[in-house]
Design an enzyme around this catalytic site. Structure first.
Site, PDB file in Angstrom:
ATOM      1  N   TRP A   1      78.263 -10.789  15.544  1.00 46.05           N
ATOM      2  CA  TRP A   1      77.759  -9.710  16.829  1.00 46.05           C
ATOM      3  C   TRP A   1      78.594  -9.746  18.064  1.00 46.05           C
ATOM      4  CZ3 TRP A   1      75.554  -6.920  13.480  1.00 46.05           C
ATOM      5  CH2 TRP A   1      74.779  -7.429  12.471  1.00 46.05           C
ATOM      6  N   SER A  51      68.784 -15.953  17.457  1.00 47.14           N
ATOM      7  CA  SER A  51      67.669 -16.182  18.487  1.00 47.14           C
ATOM      8  C   SER A  51      67.652 -17.751  19.019  1.00 47.14           C
ATOM      9  CB  SER A  51      66.524 -15.480  18.257  1.00 47.14           C
ATOM     10  OG  SER A  51      66.644 -14.020  18.244  1.00 47.14           O
ATOM     11  N   GLU A 102      75.258 -16.667  15.951  1.00 42.84           N
ATOM     12  CA  GLU A 102      75.996 -16.901  14.573  1.00 42.84           C
ATOM     13  C   GLU A 102      75.325 -16.350  13.562  1.00 42.84           C
ATOM     14  OE1 GLU A 102      76.643 -21.267  14.366  1.00 42.84           O
ATOM     15  OE2 GLU A 102      77.864 -21.355  15.582  1.00 42.84           O
ATOM     16  N   PRO A 103      75.675 -16.078  12.311  1.00 42.07           N
ATOM     17  CA  PRO A 103      75.281 -15.286  11.380  1.00 42.07           C
ATOM     18  C   PRO A 103      73.574 -15.910  10.989  1.00 42.07           C
ATOM     19  CG  PRO A 103      77.169 -15.580  10.614  1.00 42.07           C
ATOM     20  CD  PRO A 103      77.211 -16.563  11.981  1.00 42.07           C
ATOM     21  N   ASP A 115      70.276 -15.176  31.333  1.00 44.05           N
ATOM     22  CA  ASP A 115      69.436 -14.233  32.256  1.00 44.05           C
ATOM     23  C   ASP A 115      69.981 -13.404  33.047  1.00 44.05           C
ATOM     24  OD1 ASP A 115      67.119 -16.011  31.700  1.00 44.05           O
ATOM     25  OD2 ASP A 115      67.319 -17.593  33.376  1.00 44.05           O
ATOM     26  N   THR A 141      66.212 -10.486  21.107  1.00 41.02           N
ATOM     27  CA  THR A 141      65.174  -9.550  21.101  1.00 41.02           C
ATOM     28  C   THR A 141      64.010  -9.437  21.991  1.00 41.02           C
ATOM     29  OG1 THR A 141      63.755 -10.953  19.502  1.00 41.02           O
ATOM     30  CG2 THR A 141      65.939  -9.916  18.437  1.00 41.02           C
ATOM     31  N   GLU A 198      70.857  -9.550  23.276  1.00 38.29           N
ATOM     32  CA  GLU A 198      70.657 -10.418  24.539  1.00 38.29           C
ATOM     33  C   GLU A 198      69.170 -11.116  24.562  1.00 38.29           C
ATOM     34  OE1 GLU A 198      72.572 -11.315  26.512  1.00 38.29           O
ATOM     35  OE2 GLU A 198      74.255  -9.925  26.913  1.00 38.29           O
ATOM     36  N   GLY A 228      72.567 -11.938  31.887  1.00 39.07           N
ATOM     37  CA  GLY A 228      73.023 -10.989  30.999  1.00 39.07           C
ATOM     38  C   GLY A 228      71.809  -9.809  30.611  1.00 39.07           C
ATOM     39  N   GLY A 253      64.080  21.284  17.376  1.00 43.59           N
ATOM     40  CA  GLY A 253      65.176  21.086  16.434  1.00 43.59           C
ATOM     41  C   GLY A 253      66.681  20.787  16.878  1.00 43.59           C
TER      42      GLY A 253
END
Length: 380
Positions: free
Chosen positions: A158, A134, A129-130, A241, A366, A364, A243, A341
């Site tokens: 997300w 975590s 949720e927002p 776990d 941090t 999943e 995931g 480059g």
């Protein structure tokens, strides 16, 4: 150069060859354009389902492949080496099936799983949720029982496949108990009161739609409750776990793709009369990249074998996710360096690989959360 793999059975070896063939012919030619245009590849997931690649770790009884995780994750890695957004999508879809497959009733499994595993239905996973990414126990999305339905209200941030999925495996609070007050639902996309916000404008994985899902007194039949009321957090943590191993495999595949691109360039580009791969400074950099990819693969396979043996693997899943995603960030950054480059331009894919690697250190759980999980295991 194909990765040398030890597969436990001849069937598994054939499965890897099938995956490589599909990935080379169907995924790789589309990846750059779809990423550039931000186009969602729904037909790709349908095709993977028809080929039997969406339900590999689930029982044959319901249309799955009944393959050990050791095999499933290597298939996922092969996909990620060509198109990481699709591999992440496959991993998320497998995560969305987990609750029904492991906690659903026999009737729910028989009714829903065949279409989920066969690619007719594409899933998403609504946990974060927002304000509570975590810390899922802090969620405030609520489901209130009303006769034969639940009224679900709140927002889930997300959400991979948000606005594109056919169903959403959703965690919502059914009581005020912090850890035993969360329940799990399978919510159909056409549910009244469910809508998707505008997709997030991300720095990578452009073909993977990510959006906040809004539940405005969404009416969810009680028959779509998975498990018992209050069992949702248990389901979510068990799924995570698995995931995390999926993301470890995706990150390893992405790193392998970047390494392959760097090696191909280094074999062709010449400076001071020699191919740049023959210069020790660059050759050693490539050697470190190879070591990082190989160690990441070994780490996630070790955790997968514990899972396949029915042994605890939560700590090892966090280690695999941490090691593989940190290594992917380093390897993709070094791939840009190898190309110099040219690597900083969009004429070559390595700049995209570097952008895609960053989010794998974030979703999943941090990598700071992975370190917290690991340290708590060490503390006993």
């Amino acid at each position: 150069m194909p990765v040398q793999r030890f597969m436990p059975t001849e069937e598994a070896a054939d499965l890897i060859e099938l995956t490589r063939d599909i990935a080379d012919k169907e995924l790789l030619p589309k990846a750059a354009a779809y990423e550039r245009e931000g186009r969602f590849p729904r037909e790709v997931f349908t095709g993977l389902g028809e080929a039997g690649l969406l339900g590999l770790p689930y029982p044959e009884q319901y249309g799955g492949g009944e393959q050990p995780y050791e095999v499933y994750l290597q298939v996922l890695e092969e996909i990620a080496a060509r198109w990481s957004a699709v591999a992440v999508g496959v991993s998320v879809h497998a995560l969305s099936c987990f609750a029904v497959a492991n906690f659903g009733t026999d009737e729910q499994r028989e009714q829903w799983l065949p279409d989920m595993l066969g690619g007719q239905l594409l899933g998403a996973y609504c946990l974060s949720e927002p304000h509570a990414g975590s810390d899922p126990a802090a969620m405030i999305t609520r489901a209130v029982r009303d006769g034969d339905e639940y009224a679900v209200s709140g927002a889930k941030a997300w959400t991979t496949h948000g606005g594109q999925a056919d169903y959403y495996t959703t965690m919502a609070r059914t009581s005020d108990d912090r850890t035993r007050g969360i329940s799990c639902f399978s919510v159909l996309a056409d549910t009244s009161g469910l809508s998707a916000d505008k997709p997030e404008d991300k720095m990578g994985l452009m073909s993977s739609t990510t959006a906040t899902m809004r539940f405005d007194s969404a009416r969810v039949p009680a028959s779509r409750l998975i498990g018992e009321e209050g069992q949702g957090l248990q389901i979510a943590l068990a799924a995570l776990d698995s995931g995390r191993l999926g993301i470890a495999a995706c990150a390893t595949g992405l790193a392998q793709g970047a390494l392959d691109a760097a090696i191909a360039y280094a074999r062709e580009r010449t400076t001071f009369g020699r191919k740049i791969i023959d210069h020790q400074g660059l050759g050693f950099l490539l050697a470190d990249m190879e070591a990082a990819v190989t160690s990441a693969r070994a780490t996630y396979l070790s955790a997968a074998r514990l899972k396949d043996a029915g042994r605890p693997y939560s700590k090892e899943a966090s280690i695999a996710k941490l090691v593989a995603t940190d290594n992917a960030m380093r390897v993709t950054t070094d791939a840009v360096q190898v190309l110099g480059g040219a690597g900083y331009t969009k004429d070559f894919p390595v700049e995209r690989y570097m952008r895609e690697a960053k989010v794998m250190q974030i979703f999943e759980g941090t990598n700071q959360i992975q370190r917290l999980v690991i340290s708590r295991h060490l503390a006993g």
